[in-house]
Design an enzyme around this catalytic site. Structure first.
Site, PDB file in Angstrom:
ATOM      1  CB  ALA A 334       7.197  15.571 -17.665  1.00 37.51           C
ATOM      2  CD  GLU A 338       2.964  14.349 -11.517  1.00 38.66           C
ATOM      3  OE1 GLU A 338       3.137  13.233 -12.057  1.00 38.66           O
ATOM      4  OE2 GLU A 338       3.170  15.421 -12.104  1.00 38.66           O
ATOM      5  CG  ASP A 380      12.235 -15.976  23.371  1.00 38.46           C
ATOM      6  OD1 ASP A 380      13.294 -16.311  23.919  1.00 38.46           O
ATOM      7  OD2 ASP A 380      11.136 -16.017  23.945  1.00 38.46           O
ATOM      8  CG  ASP A 701      11.891 -11.583  23.869  1.00 40.92           C
ATOM      9  OD1 ASP A 701      13.061 -11.917  24.050  1.00 40.92           O
ATOM     10  OD2 ASP A 701      10.929 -12.361  23.990  1.00 40.92           O
ATOM     11  CG  ASN A 763       7.486   9.992 -14.660  1.00 40.55           C
ATOM     12  OD1 ASN A 763       6.803   8.977 -14.653  1.00 40.55           O
ATOM     13  ND2 ASN A 763       7.084  11.116 -14.100  1.00 40.55           N
ATOM     14  CD  GLU A 766       5.524  11.270 -18.991  1.00 38.84           C
ATOM     15  OE1 GLU A 766       5.535  12.250 -18.216  1.00 38.84           O
ATOM     16  OE2 GLU A 766       4.889  10.220 -18.756  1.00 38.84           O
ATOM     17  CG  ASN A 806       3.181  12.346 -15.470  1.00 42.67           C
ATOM     18  OD1 ASN A 806       3.741  11.567 -16.251  1.00 42.67           O
ATOM     19  ND2 ASN A 806       3.794  13.391 -14.954  1.00 42.67           N
ATOM     20  CB  THR A 809      -1.027   6.606 -19.631  1.00 46.63           C
ATOM     21  OG1 THR A 809      -1.889   7.394 -20.439  1.00 46.63           O
ATOM     22  CG2 THR A 809      -0.525   5.419 -20.419  1.00 46.63           C
TER      23      THR A 809
END
Length: 992
Positions: A334, A338, A380, A701, A763, A766, A806, A809
């Protein structure tokens, strides 16, 4: 060993020397070469060089000797960068602390699944949580790998596939060989349009002009001759040397190859490039930091929760301990977002795609965000801020000043005086005479290809006269006076500083004319008369002083000045072979006028610089050009004021590090700089906390481009070395595209902040739901539910429910937030500081506050649907569906999902109301709708009820969940209102 010859050789201006006459002993070539100062062949005499290299100016090397040297020294090419194998590029996508954290979470979840199976009969057949996490990791790696492959293909498509060749003298005959086969001692035969294949010492020259912009940044062609230099000078001032990678603009010459491959000046830059490490982007640093913080946090939270669960547990059976450990794993899952790596890659890839459609190819995903953080653009001048097309802008004659409008080689413009079109009269007659004479006294050609694009062949300065002549004659299509035919030329030399052409008038066989072009001060010394209209008047002291003043005024405006004159010669006149006699023709000339030429700034660059300044981005110019020219361009583009300081390479070398650090922050124009200076400037700016975007097109450069936070190469005029070093390539060579990319980068950064704000708060909610629910089980009624179900520990949410939130939703809405429309005020904010974290104190406070509110609302729902807690159950809610632990969990599960869906709109801004532009992101609306439908399905579908521990709910229960979940929206609206009041009182710039 090769023995040295003592044959007579031609050097410089028809001088004849032998090895003996020059004091060079007849010794072994290898021994001789070791004693010469090879680090700078410009300081070596021709005779000494010929003897040292064992070559011959009349015959060149023999084929056998050239082959032997090629075998000994290797091919004349830069060290190739070995291509990265596909599998290594794939593994590189996994190199992130956040990915390591997900791998660890997958391993723990897999282990927990296996251990659970040892003690329970009803274990799931598949470790779904571990499988899904692994799929997310592979998806993230695939997106990154595909984008990397696309960028590699795009860069390869820009590369020119032609094989460069050079003309050399071998065995006494001219032959064409591949540049890779050139060796030291080869005699290059140079002509107009040739690319120089190796570093070489000029031995003979005739009006030899070389374009060195790609190496030195100097926009004008450089005159080369064989004269020995008296001391060490900067690269751009080694007038008796030609360098690999440059091009012959005009004239002819012969040069002895002194360095090949990695020993050339281009090779030295390539070596510097190899020693320059790629710096990680701010986003890479931030994600690495986030991964470490999350890893530590997950470990601590899981350990604390498991310890508390074991302490409050009344029994310690194997089953109860395994259940507690499984809870710790679910809590770890949780806490880890992920979907974050995959969503981040998708959002960046979308930004890359949008930028590619607008002529910017990004080679690395994270570089998109880096552009958004850029606080300094170091650019430049030649070809980047300017067009790289010498343009004649002003003409000064005896009757006054004329201006030529239009820029570049396209002959679009007109002649003006004081902004009014120039009409027939004395001034126009003088102007026409200047442009005709200047066009005749040159060797350039102006052409229009099938696509309608105008291009030149030859010296850009000569071409400037042709273009201006086209404009004056309203596109009549002439490149000179048609009736005049060239019959001779006295070439330009650095000693004379002028050139002349002898022409015959085909309409009058008796008329021969000499046209001369050169430095105004030198040319005036050869003039006795001046043209006024179509008449000729004596050049007295007063008039001469006026003409000199006119030239000085143009030079003060950073215009390159040239003067033209002419003289009538007797019928049948020819240019003598003897140069002294030829120079006698260039006397008693009639002065026509002087012109001012400049490489004009890009109009779109000025507009882009103004936008960058408005966005708080500092633009500095770093060029190898003359300080006065650099300042003029910088003023015209709005980079600095007219009295701004200019720092040169010599001055940079004289500064200590501490003093230079101050100068880098206060100086915006650097001129006459070498590649090492550019690198030092970039690093000084970075050490001061700036995020530096460096643009350029030349080989010189490349090291600075690689060291910068994001190097930007020009795709059209840029060299392959530059494109390889850069992280972004502009396919249209337009500085304005960089500002567009900055805006896109800022928009991507804003969106990253939005979905980070959303994911982390979700998260956290949770984690807090599980943690507080476990600690306060007795308060909210979970303890009673545990007793009723004959269990020691009851979790507020199941592991499968957390995984559902996770993966389903979170992911869709987070991805939709990643494509949120760019804020209209995005370019009105100052850049994000290098030291400022994406997850700063403000975002962290917002995440914690929102996460706490979402968790409390979820737990309040759990309490409401359970007897024995703080909140008394409402009978109406249980009328159709009696209260139970399963119903309470389902309601809490649903509320947590709904709070996150409401939070999608909150996360779009820390200060603006969620109701403002709520329907502007259609993808977010679709994602929320899909998530809502999925939640309804997982609650009401009987086949999913068993897998996710849910039960169907009544309409009243659904409605209650919606009302409770909306609390997070009203809380956020109140907090944003307070913050807007605070910013209005303090005058601080609000965050998006």
């Amino acid at each position: 060993m090769t023995r040295l010859k003592t044959d007579s050789i031609v050097v410089g201006r028809n001088e004849s020397l032998t090895c003996a006459e020059s004091g060079v002993a007849d010794i072994n070539a290898d021994e001789r070469s070791q004693s010469l100062p090879w680090n700078d062949a410009s300081l070596i005499g021709i005779a000494e060089l010929v003897c040292g290299l064992g070559t011959d100016l009349n015959r060149g090397l023999s084929s056998e000797e050239a082959f032997a040297r090629l075998r000994a020294d290797g091919p004349n090419e830069l060290r190739a960068v070995l291509p990265v194998a596909a599998w290594r590029r794939a593994l590189a996508q996994l190199h992130s602390p956040l990915i390591y954290l997900l791998v660890a979470a997958a391993a723990i979840a897999l282990a927990a699944w296996w251990f659970e199976g040892q003690g329970h009969d009803g274990v799931a057949a598949w470790p779904l949580d571990a499988i899904v996490i692994v799929c997310v990791i592979l998806l993230n790696a695939s997106i990154g790998w595909l984008q990397d492959a696309k960028a590699t293909q795009a860069v390869a498509a820009l590369a020119k596939m032609t094989i460069a060749t050079s003309t050399v003298l071998r065995d006494g005959a001219l032959t064409r060989v591949s540049n890779t086969e050139l060796v030291k001692g080869d005699l290059l035969v140079l002509a107009e349009g040739d690319a120089v294949g190796a570093d070489a010492r000029v031995a003979q020259s005739s009006a030899l002009m070389v374009l060195e912009a790609s190496l030195t940044g100097e926009s004008e062609a450089v005159l080369k001759d064989a004269a020995l230099l008296q001391g060490a000078v900067a690269l751009g001032d080694r007038l008796n040397m030609v360098f690999k990678g440059t091009a012959v603009a005009q004239g002819t010459g012969r040069a002895i190859v002194t360095a090949t491959g990695m020993q050339t000046e281009v090779g030295a830059i390539a070596t510097l490039l190899e020693c320059t490490q790629d710096a990680p982007t701010p986003l890479q640093i931030e994600i690495a930091y986030l991964g470490k913080v999350l890893g530590v946090s997950v470990l601590l939270i899981s350990c604390v929760v498991v310890a508390i669960a074991l302490l409050i547990s009344e029994t310690y059976s194997v089953a109860s301990v395994m259940k507690v450990l499984l809870m710790g794993v679910s809590l770890a899952v949780a806490a880890v977002p992920e979907g974050l790596p995959a969503i981040l890659s998708v959002v960046l890839a979308m930004g890359v795609r949008r930028m590619a459609l607008r002529h910017a190819i990004v080679k690395q995903l994270a570089s998109v965000e880096t552009l958004g953080s850029a606080s300094v653009i170091a650019t430049d001048k030649t070809g980047t801020l300017t067009r790289g097309e010498m343009t004649l802008q002003r003409v000064m004659t005896a009757s006054g000043r004329s201006d030529i409008t239009g820029v570049g080689y396209a002959p679009d413009g007109r002649a003006e005086r004081g902004g009014i079109p120039l009409t027939a009269g004395i001034l126009r007659d003088e102007l026409e005479a200047v442009l005709d004479a200047g066009s005749l006294a040159g060797n350039a050609q102006l052409r229009r290809d099938d696509a309608g694009v105008w291009a030149i062949q030859g010296d850009p300065t000569d071409a400037a006269f042709l273009v201006a002549q086209y404009k004056l004659k309203a596109g009549a299509g002439t490149t000179g006076i048609d009736r005049l035919e060239r019959i001779g030329e006295i070439p330009f030399t650095s000693h004379r500083k002028m050139m002349s052409v002898l022409v015959a008038d085909r309409s009058n066989d008796a008329a021969h004319l000499l046209f001369t072009k050169g430095a105004p001060d030198v040319l005036l010394a050869h003039c006795s008369h001046v043209r006024r209209g179509r008449a000729t008047v004596p050049l007295d002291k007063t008039l001469r002083s006026q003409l000199v003043s006119d030239v000085e005024t143009m030079a003060g405006d950073a215009l390159r000045t040239l003067a033209v004159s002419y003289r009538k010669l007797s019928p049948g006149a020819q240019v003598p072979a003897d140069r002294v006699q030829a120079a006698a023709l260039e006397q008693n000339l009639e002065y026509i006028g002087a012109v001012g030429i400049i490489d004009p700034p890009r109009i779109e660059a000025a507009q882009a610089i103004a936008q960058a300044s408005h966005a708080g981005i500092r633009v500095i110019m770093i060029t190898g050009d003359h300080p006065r020219t650099a300042l003029r361009v910088a003023v015209d583009l709005g980079i600095v004021a007219i009295d701004a300081p200019v720092l040169t390479g010599i001055e940079i070398d004289a500064l200590e590090d501490a003093d230079f650090a101050v100068a880098a922050l206060t100086t915006s124009v650097f001129a006459r700089v070498a590649p090492s200076h550019k690198l030092r400037i970039v690093r000084a700016l970075q050490n001061a906390g700036n995020v530096v975007a460096m643009t350029g097109d030349g080989v010189n450069d490349a090291p600075a481009l690689k060291a910068a936070d994001i190097g930007v190469a020009m795709g059209v005029t840029g060299t392959e070395v530059t494109k390889e070093a850069a992280r972004m390539i502009l396919t249209d060579d337009n500085f304005a595209t960089i500002v567009m990319a900055v805006r896109e980068g800022r928009g991507v950064l804003d969106n990253i902040c939005k979905f980070l704000r959303y994911l982390l708060s979700s998260n956290l909610a949770e984690v807090l739901t599980v943690f507080i629910g476990l600690v306060a089980a007795g308060i909210i009624g979970l303890k009673d539910a545990a007793s009723a179900s004959d269990s020691t520990v009851v979790l507020p949410l199941l592991a499968t429910q957390i995984l559902w939130i996770n993966l389903v939703t979170d992911s869709g809405p987070a991805l939709a937030l990643g494509v949120d429309p760019i804020d209209e005020e995005v370019m009105a904010r100052t850049p994000r500081a290098r030291t400022q974290r994406i997850i700063d104190a403000g975002m962290l406070r917002s995440v914690i506050e929102t996460g706490v509110v979402m968790a409390l609302l979820t737990l309040a729902t759990l309490d409401l649907f359970l007897p024995g807690g703080l909140i008394e159950p409402i009978d109406l809610l249980a009328s159709q569906n009696p209260f139970s632990l399963e119903v309470a969990r389902t309601a809490a599960f649903t509320v947590l999902v709904f709070t996150q869906l409401f939070n999608c709109f909150n996360a779009r801004s820390e200060t603006k109301s969620a109701l403002r532009g709520a329907f502007s992101n259609r993808w977010l609306l679709v994602a929320v709708l899909v998530s809502l439908l999925l939640q309804i399905v997982v609650v009401n579908d009987t086949s999913l009820n068993l897998a996710f521990g849910t039960v169907p709910m009544s309409i009243a229960q659904w409605s209650t969940c919606v009302v409770i979940a909306s609390g997070v929206l009203w809380f956020s609206e109140a907090r944003k209102f307070v913050r807007r009041l605070h910013t209005s009182f303090t005058g601080l710039t609000p965050k998006p």
